[in-house]
Design a protein around this motif. Structure first.
Motif, PDB file in Angstrom:
ATOM      1  N   VAL A   1     -11.678  -5.600  -3.985  1.00 46.71           N
ATOM      2  CA  VAL A   1     -10.464  -4.958  -3.488  1.00 46.71           C
ATOM      3  C   VAL A   1     -10.821  -3.688  -2.725  1.00 46.71           C
ATOM      4  CG1 VAL A   1      -8.971  -5.894  -5.288  1.00 46.71           C
ATOM      5  CG2 VAL A   1     -10.133  -3.707  -5.673  1.00 46.71           C
ATOM      6  N   ALA A   2      -9.867  -3.180  -1.960  1.00 52.58           N
ATOM      7  CA  ALA A   2     -10.088  -1.950  -1.208  1.00 52.58           C
ATOM      8  C   ALA A   2     -10.239  -0.770  -2.163  1.00 52.58           C
ATOM      9  CB  ALA A   2      -8.918  -1.701  -0.262  1.00 52.58           C
ATOM     10  N   GLY A   3     -11.210   0.084  -1.895  1.00 57.18           N
ATOM     11  CA  GLY A   3     -11.406   1.281  -2.716  1.00 57.18           C
ATOM     12  C   GLY A   3     -12.016   0.971  -4.067  1.00 57.18           C
ATOM     13  N   ASN A   4     -11.704   1.833  -5.039  1.00 53.17           N
ATOM     14  CA  ASN A   4     -12.222   1.686  -6.400  1.00 53.17           C
ATOM     15  C   ASN A   4     -11.063   1.700  -7.382  1.00 53.17           C
ATOM     16  OD1 ASN A   4     -14.499   3.300  -4.793  1.00 53.17           O
ATOM     17  ND2 ASN A   4     -15.447   2.006  -6.343  1.00 53.17           N
ATOM     18  N   PRO A   5     -10.801   0.586  -8.076  1.00 54.00           N
ATOM     19  CA  PRO A   5      -9.625   0.470  -8.937  1.00 54.00           C
ATOM     20  C   PRO A   5      -9.806   1.141 -10.293  1.00 54.00           C
ATOM     21  CG  PRO A   5     -10.850  -1.581  -8.999  1.00 54.00           C
ATOM     22  CD  PRO A   5     -11.555  -0.683  -8.010  1.00 54.00           C
TER      23      PRO A   5
ATOM     24  N   ASP B   1     -12.821  -3.076 -12.499  1.00 51.49           N
ATOM     25  CA  ASP B   1     -14.210  -2.614 -12.589  1.00 51.49           C
ATOM     26  C   ASP B   1     -14.397  -1.575 -11.483  1.00 51.49           C
ATOM     27  OD1 ASP B   1     -16.979  -2.275 -12.378  1.00 51.49           O
ATOM     28  OD2 ASP B   1     -17.409  -4.332 -12.979  1.00 51.49           O
ATOM     29  N   TYR B   2     -14.373  -0.307 -11.846  1.00 50.85           N
ATOM     30  CA  TYR B   2     -14.409   0.785 -10.862  1.00 50.85           C
ATOM     31  C   TYR B   2     -15.671   0.769 -10.002  1.00 50.85           C
ATOM     32  CZ  TYR B   2     -14.651   5.558  -9.025  1.00 50.85           C
ATOM     33  OH  TYR B   2     -14.777   6.641  -8.187  1.00 50.85           O
ATOM     34  N   PRO B   3     -16.875   0.768 -10.591  1.00 53.40           N
ATOM     35  CA  PRO B   3     -18.067   0.842  -9.736  1.00 53.40           C
ATOM     36  C   PRO B   3     -18.248  -0.383  -8.846  1.00 53.40           C
ATOM     37  CG  PRO B   3     -18.680   0.552 -12.046  1.00 53.40           C
ATOM     38  CD  PRO B   3     -17.218   0.844 -12.024  1.00 53.40           C
ATOM     39  N   ALA B   4     -17.782  -1.545  -9.300  1.00 56.24           N
ATOM     40  CA  ALA B   4     -17.916  -2.765  -8.502  1.00 56.24           C
ATOM     41  C   ALA B   4     -16.813  -2.904  -7.466  1.00 56.24           C
ATOM     42  CB  ALA B   4     -17.919  -3.989  -9.424  1.00 56.24           C
ATOM     43  N   GLY B   5     -15.750  -2.097  -7.592  1.00 54.17           N
ATOM     44  CA  GLY B   5     -14.616  -2.217  -6.684  1.00 54.17           C
ATOM     45  C   GLY B   5     -13.965  -3.581  -6.779  1.00 54.17           C
ATOM     46  N   ALA B   6     -13.764  -4.056  -8.020  1.00 54.02           N
ATOM     47  CA  ALA B   6     -13.313  -5.431  -8.210  1.00 54.02           C
ATOM     48  C   ALA B   6     -12.295  -5.548  -9.330  1.00 54.02           C
ATOM     49  CB  ALA B   6     -14.511  -6.331  -8.511  1.00 54.02           C
ATOM     50  N   LEU B   7     -11.482  -6.609  -9.232  1.00 55.81           N
ATOM     51  CA  LEU B   7     -10.584  -7.036 -10.300  1.00 55.81           C
ATOM     52  C   LEU B   7     -11.071  -8.389 -10.800  1.00 55.81           C
ATOM     53  CD1 LEU B   7      -7.083  -6.280  -8.696  1.00 55.81           C
ATOM     54  CD2 LEU B   7      -8.567  -4.730  -9.995  1.00 55.81           C
ATOM     55  N   THR B   8     -11.196  -8.517 -12.116  1.00 54.25           N
ATOM     56  CA  THR B   8     -11.696  -9.761 -12.705  1.00 54.25           C
ATOM     57  C   THR B   8     -10.630 -10.375 -13.595  1.00 54.25           C
ATOM     58  OG1 THR B   8     -13.987  -9.006 -12.624  1.00 54.25           O
ATOM     59  CG2 THR B   8     -13.484 -10.790 -14.152  1.00 54.25           C
TER      60      THR B   8
ATOM     61  N   TYR C   1      -8.591   4.868  -6.747  1.00 53.32           N
ATOM     62  CA  TYR C   1      -9.009   6.242  -7.043  1.00 53.32           C
ATOM     63  C   TYR C   1      -9.552   6.941  -5.798  1.00 53.32           C
ATOM     64  CZ  TYR C   1     -11.243  10.056  -9.656  1.00 53.32           C
ATOM     65  OH  TYR C   1     -11.628  11.276 -10.133  1.00 53.32           O
ATOM     66  N   THR C   2     -10.407   6.257  -5.046  1.00 57.28           N
ATOM     67  CA  THR C   2     -11.040   6.889  -3.890  1.00 57.28           C
ATOM     68  C   THR C   2     -10.090   6.982  -2.698  1.00 57.28           C
ATOM     69  OG1 THR C   2     -12.018   4.722  -3.409  1.00 57.28           O
ATOM     70  CG2 THR C   2     -13.413   6.342  -4.486  1.00 57.28           C
TER      71      THR C   2
ATOM     72  N   ASP D   1       0.863  -1.179   0.000  1.00 60.33           N
ATOM     73  CA  ASP D   1       0.000   0.000   0.000  1.00 60.33           C
ATOM     74  C   ASP D   1       0.903   1.234   0.000  1.00 60.33           C
ATOM     75  OD1 ASP D   1      -1.548   2.187   0.856  1.00 60.33           O
ATOM     76  OD2 ASP D   1      -2.857   0.937   2.059  1.00 60.33           O
ATOM     77  N   ILE D   2       0.790   2.068  -1.046  1.00 64.82           N
ATOM     78  CA  ILE D   2       1.608   3.275  -1.136  1.00 64.82           C
ATOM     79  C   ILE D   2       0.680   4.496  -1.195  1.00 64.82           C
ATOM     80  CG2 ILE D   2       3.334   4.556  -2.464  1.00 64.82           C
ATOM     81  CD1 ILE D   2       4.290   1.912  -3.621  1.00 64.82           C
ATOM     82  N   PRO D   3       0.588   5.297  -0.126  1.00 66.99           N
ATOM     83  CA  PRO D   3      -0.227   6.511  -0.172  1.00 66.99           C
ATOM     84  C   PRO D   3       0.441   7.574  -1.039  1.00 66.99           C
ATOM     85  CG  PRO D   3       0.922   6.355   1.923  1.00 66.99           C
ATOM     86  CD  PRO D   3       1.214   5.079   1.192  1.00 66.99           C
ATOM     87  N   LEU D   4      -0.384   8.356  -1.732  1.00 66.04           N
ATOM     88  CA  LEU D   4       0.129   9.373  -2.651  1.00 66.04           C
ATOM     89  C   LEU D   4      -0.537  10.714  -2.404  1.00 66.04           C
ATOM     90  CD1 LEU D   4      -0.096   7.306  -5.961  1.00 66.04           C
ATOM     91  CD2 LEU D   4       1.992   7.764  -4.668  1.00 66.04           C
ATOM     92  N   ARG D   5       0.198  11.777  -2.715  1.00 65.42           N
ATOM     93  CA  ARG D   5      -0.405  13.104  -2.732  1.00 65.42           C
ATOM     94  C   ARG D   5      -0.931  13.362  -4.134  1.00 65.42           C
ATOM     95  NH1 ARG D   5       3.794  16.909   0.786  1.00 65.42           N
ATOM     96  NH2 ARG D   5       3.508  15.826   2.788  1.00 65.42           N
ATOM     97  N   ALA D   6      -2.023  12.736  -4.433  1.00 64.76           N
ATOM     98  CA  ALA D   6      -2.633  12.817  -5.761  1.00 64.76           C
ATOM     99  C   ALA D   6      -4.115  12.534  -5.595  1.00 64.76           C
ATOM    100  CB  ALA D   6      -1.986  11.808  -6.698  1.00 64.76           C
ATOM    101  N   ARG D   7      -4.929  13.117  -6.474  1.00 63.70           N
ATOM    102  CA  ARG D   7      -6.376  13.020  -6.277  1.00 63.70           C
ATOM    103  C   ARG D   7      -7.103  12.223  -7.355  1.00 63.70           C
ATOM    104  NH1 ARG D   7      -8.952  18.726  -4.702  1.00 63.70           N
ATOM    105  NH2 ARG D   7      -7.926  19.400  -6.604  1.00 63.70           N
ATOM    106  N   ARG D   8      -6.678  12.324  -8.587  1.00 63.39           N
ATOM    107  CA  ARG D   8      -7.408  11.642  -9.668  1.00 63.39           C
ATOM    108  C   ARG D   8      -6.458  10.664 -10.359  1.00 63.39           C
ATOM    109  NH1 ARG D   8      -9.899  16.106 -13.377  1.00 63.39           N
ATOM    110  NH2 ARG D   8     -10.816  14.273 -14.360  1.00 63.39           N
ATOM    111  N   LEU D   9      -6.272   9.527  -9.731  1.00 57.54           N
ATOM    112  CA  LEU D   9      -5.362   8.509 -10.248  1.00 57.54           C
ATOM    113  C   LEU D   9      -6.000   7.797 -11.433  1.00 57.54           C
ATOM    114  CD1 LEU D   9      -4.145   6.964  -6.870  1.00 57.54           C
ATOM    115  CD2 LEU D   9      -2.965   8.639  -8.304  1.00 57.54           C
TER     116      LEU D   9
END
Length: 210
Positions: free
Chosen positions: A176-180, A154-161, A195-196, A10-18
């Motif tokens: 997964v944690a958050g929204n990919p 899948d961003y709205p589902a918060g999932a990797l397929t 992203y979130t 887990d790498i936190p970033l100073r960024a808002r719209r990844l």
């Protein structure tokens, strides 16, 4: 059934719209649409090693022969960028004009382009010729591939397929944690832009490591 992925980094970033994410063999490169920049991060320390200006950043990012490929602009063209200087080396139009190109990856097979609205991932050669298309069930926000598998976010589902390329079907989906959004594969782990959560996160997926 949707499973839960094991998070290992887990790498936190100073960024808002990844938006996009790519692995160069040394750095994780990510794109950020708020500042219109592409940045390189050391995956061990989390230190930002390089910053490049890139106007009109959109969605995903990839690497090819040492260069960066970034989806840009309202029409979602694919721009080639020198990672050392930020110089624009070329730009190719979206091969499906008017559709939401959100996933981009390059492998030995060719260029993979994922479309959120079409729920489709195309494989094309360097000239843009369509080689194959893989229909998917989710809204594509990012794409990465291994020799045998394709993974999309899948961003709205918060999932990797995970998609088995030989069988051309989805075989597992992981919450997964958050929204990919952007995805990349470093040879052992799948990294994604949360992203979130404004973070880069790495997970292990059994289908890719077994």
């Amino acid at each position: 059934m949707t499973l839960r992925a094991d998070q290992v980094r887990d790498i936190p970033l100073r960024a808002r719209r990844l938006c996009g994410l790519a692995w160069s063999g040394q750095f994780l490169w990510f794109s950020e649409a708020d500042q219109n920049r592409i940045m390189a991060v050391d995956p061990f320390s989390g230190t930002v090693a390089r910053r490049l200006d890139c106007p009109d950043v959109r969605t995903d990012l990839a690497t090819r022969d040492g260069a960066l490929l970034q989806v840009v602009g309202v029409e979602r063209a694919v721009r080639t960028i020198d990672p050392d200087t930020g110089e624009v080396l070329g730009e190719l139009p979206n091969p499906r004009p008017g559709h939401k190109l959100c996933g981009l990856e390059v492998s030995r097979h060719g260029r993979w382009l994922g479309y959120e609205d079409l729920r489709l991932i195309d494989l094309r050669d360097d000239d843009g010729l369509l080689l194959d298309s893989v229909p998917v069930s989710g809204a594509v926000a990012g794409v990465t591939v291994t020799d045998k598998h394709l993974v999309y976010a899948d961003y709205p589902a918060g999932a990797l397929t995970v998609v088995d390329l030989a069988r051309r079907r989805e075989i597992a989906s992981y919450r997964v944690a958050g929204n990919p959004t952007g995805l990349t594969w470093d040879g052992g782990r799948v990294w994604y832009c949360d992203y979130t959560g404004c973070r880069l996160r790495a997970v292990t997926l059994p289908e890719l490591t077994g």
